[in-house]
Structure formats: structure tokens, C-alpha cells
Scaffold this active site. Structure first.
Site, PDB file in Angstrom:
ATOM      1  N   HIS A   1       0.793  -1.240  -0.075  1.00 49.46           N
ATOM      2  CA  HIS A   1      -0.122  -0.115  -0.051  1.00 49.46           C
ATOM      3  C   HIS A   1       0.889   1.239  -0.173  1.00 49.46           C
ATOM      4  O   HIS A   1       1.385   1.511   0.823  1.00 49.46           O
ATOM      5  CB  HIS A   1      -0.771   0.014   1.291  1.00 49.46           C
ATOM      6  CG  HIS A   1      -1.903   0.935   1.489  1.00 49.46           C
ATOM      7  ND1 HIS A   1      -1.623   2.237   1.322  1.00 49.46           N
ATOM      8  CD2 HIS A   1      -3.038   0.845   1.559  1.00 49.46           C
ATOM      9  CE1 HIS A   1      -2.817   3.206   1.661  1.00 49.46           C
ATOM     10  NE2 HIS A   1      -3.760   2.102   1.477  1.00 49.46           N
TER      11      HIS A   1
ATOM     12  N   GLU B   1     -49.707  -5.461  -5.784  1.00 56.49           N
ATOM     13  CA  GLU B   1     -49.513  -4.022  -5.932  1.00 56.49           C
ATOM     14  C   GLU B   1     -50.752  -3.094  -6.428  1.00 56.49           C
ATOM     15  O   GLU B   1     -51.013  -3.496  -7.522  1.00 56.49           O
ATOM     16  CB  GLU B   1     -48.400  -3.627  -6.961  1.00 56.49           C
ATOM     17  CG  GLU B   1     -48.032  -2.253  -7.503  1.00 56.49           C
ATOM     18  CD  GLU B   1     -48.065  -1.167  -6.473  1.00 56.49           C
ATOM     19  OE1 GLU B   1     -47.219  -1.542  -5.545  1.00 56.49           O
ATOM     20  OE2 GLU B   1     -48.331  -0.206  -6.571  1.00 56.49           O
TER      21      GLU B   1
ATOM     22  N   GLY C   1     -38.557  -2.882  -1.729  1.00 55.22           N
ATOM     23  CA  GLY C   1     -38.616  -4.003  -0.498  1.00 55.22           C
ATOM     24  C   GLY C   1     -39.554  -5.163  -0.963  1.00 55.22           C
ATOM     25  O   GLY C   1     -39.261  -6.327  -0.815  1.00 55.22           O
TER      26      GLY C   1
ATOM     27  N   TYR D   1      -1.645   8.803   1.756  1.00 57.99           N
ATOM     28  CA  TYR D   1      -1.871   8.421   3.043  1.00 57.99           C
ATOM     29  C   TYR D   1      -1.352   7.259   3.623  1.00 57.99           C
ATOM     30  O   TYR D   1      -0.588   6.704   2.836  1.00 57.99           O
ATOM     31  CB  TYR D   1      -3.441   8.617   3.428  1.00 57.99           C
ATOM     32  CG  TYR D   1      -4.357   7.496   2.778  1.00 57.99           C
ATOM     33  CD1 TYR D   1      -4.074   6.713   1.609  1.00 57.99           C
ATOM     34  CD2 TYR D   1      -5.377   7.063   3.542  1.00 57.99           C
ATOM     35  CE1 TYR D   1      -5.022   5.479   1.505  1.00 57.99           C
ATOM     36  CE2 TYR D   1      -6.061   5.752   3.316  1.00 57.99           C
ATOM     37  CZ  TYR D   1      -5.981   5.092   2.227  1.00 57.99           C
ATOM     38  OH  TYR D   1      -6.461   4.125   1.899  1.00 57.99           O
TER      39      TYR D   1
HETATM   40  C1  LIG Z   1     -15.726   0.331   1.920  1.00 57.95           C
HETATM   41  C2  LIG Z   1     -14.556   0.639   1.213  1.00 57.95           C
HETATM   42  C3  LIG Z   1     -13.275   0.438   1.959  1.00 57.95           C
HETATM   43  C4  LIG Z   1     -12.044   0.668   1.008  1.00 57.95           C
HETATM   44  N1  LIG Z   1     -10.987   0.308   1.922  1.00 57.95           N
HETATM   45  C5  LIG Z   1      -9.564   0.444   1.254  1.00 57.95           C
HETATM   46  C6  LIG Z   1      -8.398   0.211   1.750  1.00 57.95           C
HETATM   47  O1  LIG Z   1      -8.396  -0.548   2.941  1.00 57.95           O
HETATM   48  N2  LIG Z   1      -7.409  -0.019   1.013  1.00 57.95           N
HETATM   49  C7  LIG Z   1      -7.309   0.662  -0.122  1.00 57.95           C
HETATM   50  O2  LIG Z   1      -6.463   0.885  -0.895  1.00 57.95           O
HETATM   51  N3  LIG Z   1      -8.393   1.154  -0.905  1.00 57.95           N
HETATM   52  C8  LIG Z   1      -9.671   1.055  -0.118  1.00 57.95           C
HETATM   53  N4  LIG Z   1     -10.828   1.408  -0.853  1.00 57.95           N
HETATM   54  C9  LIG Z   1     -10.833   1.827  -2.304  1.00 57.95           C
HETATM   55  C10 LIG Z   1     -11.039   0.727  -3.113  1.00 57.95           C
HETATM   56  O3  LIG Z   1      -9.853  -0.171  -3.213  1.00 57.95           O
HETATM   57  C11 LIG Z   1     -11.269   1.107  -4.468  1.00 57.95           C
HETATM   58  O4  LIG Z   1     -10.062   1.924  -4.923  1.00 57.95           O
HETATM   59  C12 LIG Z   1     -12.637   2.188  -4.680  1.00 57.95           C
HETATM   60  O5  LIG Z   1     -13.586   1.633  -4.029  1.00 57.95           O
HETATM   61  C13 LIG Z   1     -12.978   2.488  -6.127  1.00 57.95           C
HETATM   62  O6  LIG Z   1     -13.147   1.510  -6.782  1.00 57.95           O
HETATM   63  P1  LIG Z   1     -14.686   1.209  -7.394  1.00 57.95           P
HETATM   64  O7  LIG Z   1     -15.283   2.295  -7.953  1.00 57.95           O
HETATM   65  O8  LIG Z   1     -14.607  -0.251  -7.894  1.00 57.95           O
HETATM   66  O9  LIG Z   1     -15.241   0.910  -5.924  1.00 57.95           O
HETATM   67  C14 LIG Z   1     -12.025   1.119  -0.170  1.00 57.95           C
HETATM   68  C15 LIG Z   1     -13.395   1.066  -0.840  1.00 57.95           C
HETATM   69  C16 LIG Z   1     -14.531   0.866  -0.006  1.00 57.95           C
HETATM   70  C17 LIG Z   1     -15.781   1.247  -0.985  1.00 57.95           C
END
Ligand SMILES: Cc1cc2nc3c(=O)[nH]c(=O)nc-3n(C[C@H](O)[C@H](O)[C@H](O)COP(=O)(O)O)c2cc1C
Ligand code: SF4
Length: 684
Positions: free
Chosen positions: A169, A413, A394, A174
Site C-alpha cells: 500500500h 401492487e 422492499g 496517506y
Molecule cells: C468500503 C471501502 C473500503 C475501502 N478500503 C480500502 C483499503 O483498505 N485500501 C485501499 O487501498 N483502498 C480501499 N478502498 C478503495 C477501493 O479499493 C477502490 O479503489 C475504490 O472503491 C474505487 O473502486 P470502485 O469504483 O470499483 O469501488 C475502499 C473502498 C471502499 C468502498
């Protein structure tokens, strides 16, 4: 037959052979145990994704130091004690045919050490964490060297746990490495200085070498990095491609490209639907042009057909999906079989991020997500007659799940079409439409007895005499009774909805010029069968009983989505509310996204403002001692949703097993409707 043959072709990252090119993004769930081990809940959730056919699962962040957690129930690879628990999890995922790697990190400035260990977080320089608000301590050079070794130990533990690879990472400016890598956060002036390429990459390069050596160069390493940091003071768009070759030389086996820097709402990381699909692709493509290891990309790649296209075009080698796999773990298998209509798409509603503020991670459209361990979807050996009343989200979800479980389902419905509140919600906010389409399609494919245009009373229930009744009849909307509320140019939220749907009642019709009310009366019943959000949107461009200047009284979600809808139709829109905030029923992230849209659309919003009186050319509002007239041609009293449990109480009293779901119990948007439905069916 395999559809999307490029996406579903094999590929290798170093020695890791993958059956396809679809990777699950690391996503922090907070599902770990208090002791930072994988819990049964986490494993069951990941198993479901493995079963769904994804090629590689990236497990959420695992800290290299047990005293620096990322979230309360984070995972750790910081000690030998972690190995057996990870071994058990990896073995279970391997049994289901998935490859798996952990995302290895030191949370750095975002560490919660101040709360759990009574010691400060650490970073390249003292920076404020946007997440917990504290300032971290700057690491000394000796400490940096120690931390580098910790990364090596964590890598070895990942290898001993049986992982197929490891993700490092260093993304989003960050956590520790991301912060060192970015001049936005790294203000050091020594050999690790953020303003020089050699300085900001020094720690990252050392960590990559250490992790590769600690694993005898046998465990492939994927580097998660921002292609472009999209922030003044951050790394520019060409920076990552420039440093990529030296990262490969240090040991990187594949790049996992995301973008942006992190803030409290991860606004540049987890992007709204206003962001282009595949917005990180150019950054990834630039890296692919200068390295000969695989490059994968994440961020709003939500349609597998789009994923196929960017791989086929040669822009990237693999794709990474996050939220789409929360919404539907079976997405890979469904895409491979060409069952695209069966995919339950992510709505980018941000409930998953927002839910972590008050609950644990959950998904609005997939009530089973994170509840795989407690909701049973197996077919029942005791099929029962289930009557579902109400064809909104729902009701359709309850009917779908009950039918899948093998119950005999009647869905009644009162309107002439299925969709209920979701149809209008999809009209004003078209992201919702994917879920409406999915439910309508699934309902038609199942053996459900659908009866439209039938209002259900206790008498109807007695005639059918079902074993179980699930009520999803919606709430009652109460509009405020402000002096002047009965003037002709004043409409309530439900009146606007009825008119858009072509079902005005006598009172509504009385507000319209005679030719319009007659037209609606004639066309309304016929149009019921043809109602779709798209058609309503089209019709609303031709006709709406709404003047050029509109004041909406009520700033809850329904009010602000209506404001966006009307502003897009060239109305000048004002929103006033006496409450304390806009859309209190949604979380910070989604609210921020709406505010961005409203701002761009030029909608004027005032809260903490009382609406005193409606007059023929506007409304009188007061804020403290100031009283002003807001000029408006049309006033809409959005109103608030109240529970509507009368029929439920009658049915219960008559001795039936009954469950009330969604707004008729309490206002709760899609997420409460779907969860309530799944929960009710689970309890039958
Ligand atoms: C609930 C959640 C938790 C995430 N936690 C991390 C994480 O722990 N580490 C990380 O690098 N990115 C994290 N992300 C970012 C995702 O890896 C990803 O880059 C982001 O959701 C965009 O992709 P998507 O449009 O396919 O969701 C997180 C995203 C979501 C939705
Ligand atoms: S909660 Fe919303 S944004 Fe998150 S995965 Fe589910 S549908 Fe997508």
C-alpha cells in the site's frame, strides 16, 4: 461459452498464475476481531466473492505493526501470532479456487495508536489526519530503518500464511508509504525529502527490496500507487510513469493504479457517479507504456464489458473492482456466462462508506453483504404461501428472495406498474435505475404470481389466506400546513409524484388548467403500463405543471433530489428547511456529493429558515429577526415520511404471521427496504 474472452483469459503476476484478469480491490470492512484477526464474518464474506469467480482477492489492509491499527477491527501481519489465523482464511479461499493476497501497510499518520496504545501516530512529517483529526509524530531516520524491517517481517508472515502474493500500500498520499511518497504530506528536508524524487521514493524502494528479500523473491509483489494525485502540492500526472521503471527494478511484479489523495470522505478514491468510468485509466496506461510487468487499474470500472474493452484495447492488463463486488459477488461468473442482466450493479450511492459511521460496512442493494454468516439463502424444505403487499424495492426484493428460497409467492401492487417509490426515485436520480431494472428483470424470471392494480385490504388477505404476509406499503407523507398551502400554485411532494406518474387524484387535477387535467385523466390509466423512469424523464421535458421559479420547502433527500431534477430542467430552484442540515437521513459522503451537484446546478439552499406564509407570487421566510419574501411561481411542500402500520396491525390482529418492511415501518431508503426484506424472508 465464455463471454468477454479477454477479461476471462489467464495471466501471471510473477509466479502467481491467475485464471482471469478481474481482481477484487482491497476494502476495509472493520469485520476483524477485537484482536485484529480475521473473523468468521470476514471469511464468509470473502468466500462468497471467491465463489463468485474473481481471479484474485486482495484482502483489506493488514498492518505491519500490531500497535498501529488502521480501524478498530483491522487485520494485522505484525506478529507471529497472526500467522495461524491468516493460514486458516487463505486455505478456505484456496478451496474455492481463488488466489489471494493481503494489502500490507503501516497506517502511518492514520494509525489509531493514540486511541488504542496511548501513543502518537507516525509519519514523514507532522500532518493532521483527516480521519481522526490528530497530528502524527515525525519518524527519525533510525526509526524509518526499523519500520522497513517490519515490512519485511510482515511479508514473510504473508508467505508463511500461504498467500499467493502481496500488495504493498503506497497509494492516495496517506498511510505511511503513501505519505512519504507525496510532497503533499512529506515536508522533510533530509535524505527522505518529499520535494525530491530520490527523497520521496527512498523509503518505498527500501521497503520493496526488503519485502522481496524476506520472501526469497518468491512471493509476487503488487504495488498500489496513485497514477496522478490530483491535488496542488501532490505528485503530478507524469510522476508515477517516471518512477515506475525503478520500482520494477527494486522488485515490483505488477502495478495496481488508483488515483488522487485521501481525505475524510475518500472523495478522490471512492468516486461518485458524476465521475467518468475508468477515470484512472490514463494514469495506468502511462505506466504500462514504460514497464513490462502487468498493470491493473481501479476506480469506477463497474461494467465488465467496459473492463473487457480497456484490456482488449491494450490500455491495461487487468482490472480491479471494489464496490461492484460488494453489490454482487457473483459478477465475474455472471459476466463470463453472458448473464449481464442478472448482475446487481453498484449504484455509487456511497452507503457502504457512510454506513461505517454508524454501523458496520453494508451495501444498499445487497442485503446479504457482510451478513453471509447470518442470512441463509438455501432453499427451504418447508415451502410456504407468502403474500407480499407492495411492489416497491422492499416488496420486489422480498418476493425475489422468498421465491429463490422456494416459497410460493404472490406479489400484489395497487398501482398499475411495479417499482413503487423506486420508479420515481430513479426518475429524479437516475443512478437508482440500475437497481430498478435488476429487480424488474429478476421478478419476471421467477415463478411469482404478480397482481397489479389491486389494493389489498384485510378482506383480500383473508380471501387469499397466506401463511405469511410481508407488507411493504410505503410510508405516509405529511406535508406542512403553512398558511397559503391550499393555493393553486402549491403542490405537495406526493402530488408532484402522482402527476409525473400520470395518476393524479381529483384534488391534484383541480390544480391544473382544464385541458391539462383532462389530458392527464385520459392518458393516466393508459400510460401506467408503459411507465419507466426514462419515459417520465422524457415527458417531463415536454410538460410539467411547474413554473420557472420553484421553491421547495423541505431539504430531505426527496426534496434535494427533486431540486436537482428541476434544476436540470432549467428551473431556478430554491430549497428552504427549518431543520439543521440537508438530507439528514443520508451519510456525510453522499450528502457532500449532492451538495456538489446542487452547487453546480445553481440551486440556492437555506436551512434553519422558517416558512411563514405562501402568497400568490412566492413565500415569506424568516431567519431570526429577518423576514423576506422569496419570489416563486410554484411552491412544493416536500413533506416528511411517517410510518403507515394500520394494515399491518389489522393483519397481525387477525392472527397472521406478518412482517412490515421499509418506509411503512420507518423511513430508510433503499438500504433499509432491501435489508428488511431479506431479514423478513430469512425469518419465515
Ligand atoms: C468500503 C471501502 C473500503 C475501502 N478500503 C480500502 C483499503 O483498505 N485500501 C485501499 O487501498 N483502498 C480501499 N478502498 C478503495 C477501493 O479499493 C477502490 O479503489 C475504490 O472503491 C474505487 O473502486 P470502485 O469504483 O470499483 O469501488 C475502499 C473502498 C471502499 C468502498
Ligand atoms: S452501498 Fe451503494 S455504493 Fe456501496 S457497493 Fe452498495 S450500491 Fe455500491
Amino acid at each position: 461459452m465464455t463471454f468477454l474472452s479477454t477479461l476471462f483469459s489467464s495471466i501471471a503476476i510473477g509466479s502467481m498464475e491467475l485464471k482471469n484478469r478481474l481482481v477484487m480491490a482491497p476494502m476495509t470492512t472493520d469485520y476483524g476481531t477485537n484482536d485484529q484477526f480475521p473473523s468468521e464474518r470476514l471469511i464468509r464474506y470473502l468466500e462468497e466473492r471467491a465463489r463468485g469467480g474473481v481471479g484474485l482477492i486482495t484482502v483489506e489492509v493488514c498492518s505491519i505493526d500490531r500497535t498501529h491499527r488502521y480501524v478498530q477491527h483491522s487485520l494485522s501481519l505484525g506478529d507471529e501470532v497472526d500467522i495461524p489465523a491468516h493460514q486458516a482464511m487463505v486455505a478456505r479461499l484456496h478451496d474455492l479456487g481463488a488466489k489471494v493476497q493481503p494489502q500490507i501497510t503501516h497506517p502511518g499518520p492514520e494509525s489509531l495508536a493514540a486511541f488504542f496504545e496511548n501513543k502518537p501516530a507516525v509519519g514523514p512529517s507532522p500532518v493532521v489526519s483527516p480521519v481522526w483529526g490528530g497530528v502524527c509524530r515525525e519518524l527519525s531516520i533510525e526509526e524509518i530503518e526499523e519500520v522497513v524491517k517490519q515490512y519485511g517481517h510482515a511479508a514473510r508472515r504473508a508467505q508463511e500464511s500461504g498467500y499467493d502474493g502481496m500488495e504493498l500500500h503506497a497509494v492516495h498520499s496517506y498511510n505511511l508509504l503513501g505519505s512519504f511518497l507525496s510532497p503533499y504530506r512529506n515536508k522533510r528536508t533530509d535524505e527522505y525529502a518529499g520535494n525530491k524524487v530520490e527523497g520521496r521514493t527512498k523509503m518505498l524502494l527500501a521497503v520493496i527490496r526488503e519485502m522481496k528479500e524476506a520472501t526469497d523473491h518468491k512471493l509476487p509483489l503488487t504495488l498500489r500507487i496513485s497514477g496522478y494525485e490530483r491535488m496542488p502540492g501532490g505528485r503530478d500526472s507524469a510522476d508515477t510513469a517516471q518512477i515506475a521503471p525503478m520500482l520494477v527494478e527494486a522488485g515490483v511484479d505488477a502495478f495496481h493504479v488508483s488515483g488522487g489523495v485521501s481525505d475524510r470522505l475518500v472523495s478522490q478514491v471512492v468516486m461518485s457517479s458524476d465521475t467518468a468510468n475508468g477515470f484512472n485509466v490514463p494514469g495506468a496506461e502511462a505506466i504500462k507504456q514504460v514497464v513490462d510487468v502487468p498493470v491493473m487499474v481501479a476506480g469506477r470500472i463497474h461494467d465488465p464489458r467496459f473492463a473487457e474493452k480497456i484490456i482488449k484495447n491494450g490500455q491495461v492488463d487487468m482490472v480491479v473492482m471494489g464496490r461492484p463486488l460488494l453489490a454482487d459477488p457473483e459478477l465475474p461468473n455472471k459476466a463470463k456466462q453472458g448473464r449481464f442482466n442478472d448482475i446487481r450493479h453498484c449504484l455509487s450511492c456511497e452507503n457502504c462508506i457512510d454506513s461505517m459511521q454508524w454501523d458496520t460496512l453494508n451495501c444498499a442493494v445487497n442485503p446479504f453483504m457482510g451478513r453471509e454468516h447470518e442470512i441463509d439463502l438455501e432453499r427451504t424444505d418447508n415451502p410456504r404461501q407468502v403474500l407480499v403487499i407492495g411492489g416497491g424495492p422492499g416488496g420486489m426484493e422480498a418476493a425475489r428472495v422468498a421465491s429463490l428460497k422456494g416459497h410460493r409467492v404472490i406479489l400484489m401492487e395497487k398501482g398499475g406498474y411495479l417499482g413503487g417509490s423506486l420508479t420515481l426515485a430513479s426518475t429524479v436520480h437516475d443512478d437508482n435505475e440500475k437497481f430498478l431494472d435488476y429487480l424488474l428483470d429478476q421478478i419476471q424470471k421467477l415463478p411469482i404470481d404478480i397482481r397489479l392494480g389491486q389494493e389489498v385490504t384485510l378482506q383480500t388477505v383473508k380471501q387469499i389466506n397466506p401463511d405469511v404476509v410481508i407488507l411493504t406499503v410505503g410510508g405516509t407523507v405529511k406535508a406542512p400546513t403553512i398558511p397559503g398551502h391550499d393555493l393553486k400554485h402549491v403542490f405537495t411532494g406526493p402530488q408532484i409524484r402522482r402527476m409525473l406518474a400520470g395518476t393524479p387524484n381529483e384534488n391534484d387535477a383541480g390544480k391544473l388548467p382544464p385541458w391539462q387535467s383532462t389530458g392527464l385523466k385520459w392518458l393516466g390509466p393508459v400510460s401506467q403500463r408503459f411507465i419507466t423512469p426514462e419515459r417520465i424523464r422524457f415527458a417531463s421535458r415536454l410538460w410539467m405543471p411547474i413554473g420557472r421559479r420553484v421553491a421547495i420547502v423541505g431539504a430531505d433527500l426527496a426534496g434535494i433530489e427533486l431540486a436537482e431534477f428541476l434544476a436540470k430542467r432549467k428551473r431556478r430552484v430554491f430549497v428552504v428547511d427549518k431543520g439543521k442540515k440537508i438530507a439528514p437521513e443520508i451519510g456525510h459522503k453522499r450528502r457532500f456529493e449532492h451538495m456538489e451537484r446542487l452547487d453546480k446546478l445553481g440551486v440556492v439552499i437555506n436551512i434553519g429558515v422558517t416558512c411563514d406564509e405562501i402568497v400568490s407570487d412566492g413565500l415569506w421566510i424568516s431567519a431570526g429577526t429577518v423576514r423576506k419574501k422569496l419570489p416563486a411561481d410554484t411552491i412544493i411542500l416536500a413533506g416528511s415520511v411517517l410510518p403507515n402500520m394500520t394494515l399491518y396491525d389489522q393483519i397481525k390482529e387477525a392472527g397472521y404471521e406478518a412482517h412490515a418492511v421499509g418506509d411503512c415501518r420507518e423511513l430508510g431508503l433503499i438500504v433499509k427496504a432491501t435489508y428488511g426484506a431479506a431479514h423478513a424472508v430469512n425469518n419465515i
